[in-house]
Design an enzyme around this catalytic site. Sequence first.
Site: not given
Ligand code: GLU
Length: 304
Positions: A64, A67, A189, A240, A258
């Site tokens: 993530s 992002k 993605y 989060y 994650v």
């Molecule tokens: N590729 C992971 C997902 O979309 C990223 C989640 C994360 O790192 O929070 O679930």
Amino acid sequence: MVDYQEILNSIYAKLQKRVDKGKVASYIPELANVPKEKFGIYLNRIKGENYCVGDWEEPFSIQSISKVLSFALAFSKLKNQVFRRLDVEPSGNPFNHLSLLEMENGIPRNPFINSGAIVIADMLLSMLDDPKNDFLAFVQGITNDPTIQFNKTVAASEAETGYGNYAAANLLKSFGNLENDVDRVLDFYFHQCSIEMNCKQLSNAFYLFANRGKCMQHTTHLSINQVKRINAIMLTCGFYDEAGEFAFEVGLPGKSGVGGGIVALLPNEFVLSCWSPGLNEKGNSYLGMLALEEFTTQTNLSIF
Ligand code: GLU
């Protein structure tokens, strides 16, 4: 004078001894194979010195954290038009939560939850000639490191089990907030999430957010105003449903993934990256959160 190396050494020595190191993410099968004992820290000071300890040279899946980079690229190109299709409010929910998206008519709360990042992926797909390679080139460029790559095995592993993301993308599509085909958007993605970096590369990649939009080679990629906004979204939405706790305990804008990576920064001062793959129950690196809290407590350096 602050002895940064001594501070990193003491944080590492203290935390590495902990028996409880959290749980490695297993919903992406490839990530479950990473040993929990790994722990690295890298501090990149804007004035020039660097400090490191532990497994800072070992690459990990940034997940993530990507992002922020995809949002930065879309924001630099589309300017405030990006906010026509998503908001900038913390969600207070886990990164893969769907009910808010339905209640709010397919407008994701922010670009750092999955649904928001999927909308950004869709924008990049519509805008870039060769989306995956162009995005990778952007990341390599701001980091000044052409060795950074996708991990195709991790991307394929997530494509096999990413049911929640397929649900999010289909919901976005049903609300008319996805231009491209669901499979193409998610392929992009999953690749962006699979990018691998070590702690040094991650600190270098985020240097521009601490340096008013200029990356390490002094090339300007973002305006001061855009950086201000990206840092604000990192502070309010970067962790989060633990963003409030991170602001409270650490007091820096940052982003976690994650794969166990966390990057945080103090504008004009430093970028600090930590990696430890064991996660807490909110999906953030267990040791990484503690390391950042110790660092800002010991140095008294935070945005507050
Ligand atoms: N590729 C992971 C997902 O979309 C990223 C989640 C994360 O790192 O929070 O679930």
